[in-house]
Design a protein around this motif. Structure first.
Motif, PDB file in Angstrom:
ATOM      1  N   ARG A   5      13.524   1.132   4.850  1.00  0.00           N
ATOM      2  CA  ARG A   5      13.147  -0.109   5.515  1.00  0.00           C
ATOM      3  C   ARG A   5      13.061  -1.247   4.516  1.00  0.00           C
ATOM      4  O   ARG A   5      12.764  -1.035   3.344  1.00  0.00           O
ATOM      5  CB  ARG A   5      11.778   0.035   6.191  1.00  0.00           C
ATOM      6  CG  ARG A   5      11.765   0.861   7.471  1.00  0.00           C
ATOM      7  CD  ARG A   5      12.499   0.156   8.566  1.00  0.00           C
ATOM      8  NE  ARG A   5      12.282   0.764   9.870  1.00  0.00           N
ATOM      9  CZ  ARG A   5      12.966   0.421  10.946  1.00  0.00           C
ATOM     10  NH1 ARG A   5      13.885  -0.519  10.881  1.00  0.00           N
ATOM     11  NH2 ARG A   5      12.740   1.018  12.104  1.00  0.00           N
ATOM     12  N   ALA A   7       6.691  -0.343   7.591  1.00  0.00           N
ATOM     13  CA  ALA A   7       6.194   0.914   7.017  1.00  0.00           C
ATOM     14  C   ALA A   7       7.421   1.716   6.604  1.00  0.00           C
ATOM     15  O   ALA A   7       8.055   2.380   7.422  1.00  0.00           O
ATOM     16  CB  ALA A   7       5.348   1.679   8.027  1.00  0.00           C
ATOM     17  N   LYS A  36       9.720   4.433   4.265  1.00  0.00           N
ATOM     18  CA  LYS A  36       9.620   5.747   3.639  1.00  0.00           C
ATOM     19  C   LYS A  36      10.449   5.762   2.358  1.00  0.00           C
ATOM     20  O   LYS A  36      11.534   5.188   2.313  1.00  0.00           O
ATOM     21  CB  LYS A  36      10.117   6.836   4.589  1.00  0.00           C
ATOM     22  CG  LYS A  36       9.218   7.062   5.788  1.00  0.00           C
ATOM     23  CD  LYS A  36       9.759   8.176   6.667  1.00  0.00           C
ATOM     24  CE  LYS A  36       8.872   8.412   7.882  1.00  0.00           C
ATOM     25  NZ  LYS A  36       9.423   9.487   8.758  1.00  0.00           N
ATOM     26  N   THR A  78       1.345   5.255   0.766  1.00  0.00           N
ATOM     27  CA  THR A  78       0.812   6.323   1.603  1.00  0.00           C
ATOM     28  C   THR A  78       1.463   7.645   1.197  1.00  0.00           C
ATOM     29  O   THR A  78       2.547   7.672   0.620  1.00  0.00           O
ATOM     30  CB  THR A  78       1.093   6.060   3.087  1.00  0.00           C
ATOM     31  OG1 THR A  78       2.516   6.004   3.318  1.00  0.00           O
ATOM     32  CG2 THR A  78       0.465   4.746   3.531  1.00  0.00           C
ATOM     33  N   LEU A 115      10.921  -4.266   3.210  1.00  0.00           N
ATOM     34  CA  LEU A 115       9.516  -4.642   3.242  1.00  0.00           C
ATOM     35  C   LEU A 115       9.385  -6.056   3.815  1.00  0.00           C
ATOM     36  O   LEU A 115      10.096  -6.967   3.393  1.00  0.00           O
ATOM     37  CB  LEU A 115       8.919  -4.573   1.839  1.00  0.00           C
ATOM     38  CG  LEU A 115       8.992  -3.194   1.168  1.00  0.00           C
ATOM     39  CD1 LEU A 115       8.404  -3.258  -0.237  1.00  0.00           C
ATOM     40  CD2 LEU A 115       8.278  -2.134   2.003  1.00  0.00           C
ATOM     41  N   ASN A 117       0.850  -1.187   0.000  1.00  0.00           N
ATOM     42  CA  ASN A 117       0.000   0.000   0.000  1.00  0.00           C
ATOM     43  C   ASN A 117       0.886   1.237   0.000  1.00  0.00           C
ATOM     44  O   ASN A 117       1.905   1.278   0.709  1.00  0.00           O
ATOM     45  CB  ASN A 117      -0.915   0.013   1.222  1.00  0.00           C
ATOM     46  CG  ASN A 117      -1.976  -1.065   1.157  1.00  0.00           C
ATOM     47  OD1 ASN A 117      -2.713  -1.148   0.181  1.00  0.00           O
ATOM     48  ND2 ASN A 117      -2.046  -1.902   2.172  1.00  0.00           N
ATOM     49  N   VAL A 150       3.876   0.569   2.602  1.00  0.00           N
ATOM     50  CA  VAL A 150       3.519  -0.269   3.743  1.00  0.00           C
ATOM     51  C   VAL A 150       3.315  -1.702   3.282  1.00  0.00           C
ATOM     52  O   VAL A 150       2.603  -1.956   2.307  1.00  0.00           O
ATOM     53  CB  VAL A 150       2.235   0.250   4.427  1.00  0.00           C
ATOM     54  CG1 VAL A 150       1.869  -0.630   5.619  1.00  0.00           C
ATOM     55  CG2 VAL A 150       2.416   1.698   4.878  1.00  0.00           C
ATOM     56  N   SER A 151       3.963  -2.624   4.010  1.00  0.00           N
ATOM     57  CA  SER A 151       3.842  -4.033   3.681  1.00  0.00           C
ATOM     58  C   SER A 151       3.969  -4.845   4.957  1.00  0.00           C
ATOM     59  O   SER A 151       5.044  -4.891   5.562  1.00  0.00           O
ATOM     60  CB  SER A 151       4.925  -4.459   2.689  1.00  0.00           C
ATOM     61  OG  SER A 151       4.974  -5.870   2.558  1.00  0.00           O
ATOM     62  N   GLY A 202       5.197   6.874   1.383  1.00  0.00           N
ATOM     63  CA  GLY A 202       5.559   5.687   2.145  1.00  0.00           C
ATOM     64  C   GLY A 202       5.064   4.428   1.457  1.00  0.00           C
ATOM     65  O   GLY A 202       4.140   4.468   0.629  1.00  0.00           O
TER      66      GLY A 202
END
Length: 254
Positions: A184, A164, A166, A150, A186, A148, A159-160, A157
């Motif tokens: 990060r 989360a 960036k 963001t 995932l 997803n 998200v998985s 961002g």
């Protein structure tokens, strides 16, 4: 004699007619074959990640799992050839260092491959579309599973599962290839049933504000002066007490 003359005239007429027909023959048209179009220039993803910066760990995993070949094949499949391009989300080396090493080393070969496939979408996404993707709340399909997108305060961002991430920067973005840096790794729940231990992302030190150092100096000086005054007061009081004792002793002796 007349017969010979008639034959000669007929021969001359035939020769004249044949020459006229040859002179009226249509000119030969030559058709030039166009030169073949130059082959499209393909982006070498391995070379790009190697030269772009801190993506050595990600590239090592891509090479180890042969996922780099899948990504490269997709990158070479241009729109002219019916392809849709590729968007790679590349975690920086610090992102991999933050994940518990056992969480990655204990993965099977198939799960590790799926994890790498989870870091790219089989479609070219320029930066300009991320806000729309975030607003639609529509999951983005990756080579494995989905994520997803963001968009908060202008910051994108991804998200998985347990992560989360960036979007730190755009490493490369020219159709049909886009590569974006993530802070990060995932971590989809399809691969990690429980949340792996991940170190917090270090907060960067604030940039120095001009004038602050000069403002702090007088304060420090004021403390030093106050301390100096307090010390001087204590020394003066001690001397007065010592003088009084001397006078008292002198009075007693007299």
């Amino acid at each position: 004699m007349e017969l010979k003359r008639a034959v000669l005239v007929s021969a001359l007429l035939c020769l004249a007619l044949s020459r006229g027909a040859l002179s009226q023959r249509a000119p030969i048209i030559t058709i030039e074959t166009p030169a073949p179009a130059p082959a499209p220039r393909h982006v070498d993803l391995a070379e790009l990640l190697s030269l772009a910066g801190p993506y050595g760990t990600f590239l090592d995993y891509l090479t180890k799992t042969d996922v780099i070949k899948t990504f490269q094949s997709q990158a070479n499949d241009t729109e002219e050839q019916g392809g849709h391009g590729i968007t790679v989300f590349a975690p920086q080396d610090s992102a991999f260092a933050a994940v518990d090493s056992a969480a990655l080393s204990n993965l099977t070969a198939d799960r590790l491959r799926s994890l790498m496939l989870h870091h790219a979408a089989p479609k070219y996404y320029p930066l300009s579309v991320f806000s729309a993707l975030a607003a639609s709340s529509t999951p983005v399909s990756m080579f494995a599973y989905s994520v997803n997108v963001t968009d908060k305060a202008g910051k994108t961002g991804v998200v998985s599962g347990w992560a989360a991430a960036k979007l730190v920067s755009s490493v490369y973005s020219t159709r049909p290839v886009a590569v974006y840096a993530l802070d990060r790794v995932l971590l989809p729940k399809e691969i990690f049933p429980t949340a792996p231990e991940v170190a917090p992302v270090p907060v960067p030190a604030p940039a120095p504000v001009p004038g602050k150092a000069m403002d702090a100096a007088p304060g420090a000086g004021a403390k030093d002066n106050a301390g100096g005054k307090s010390s001087s007061s204590r020394v003066g009081t001690g001397r007065l007490l010592l003088g009084s004792l001397v006078l008292m002793v002198s009075g007693v002796l007299v």
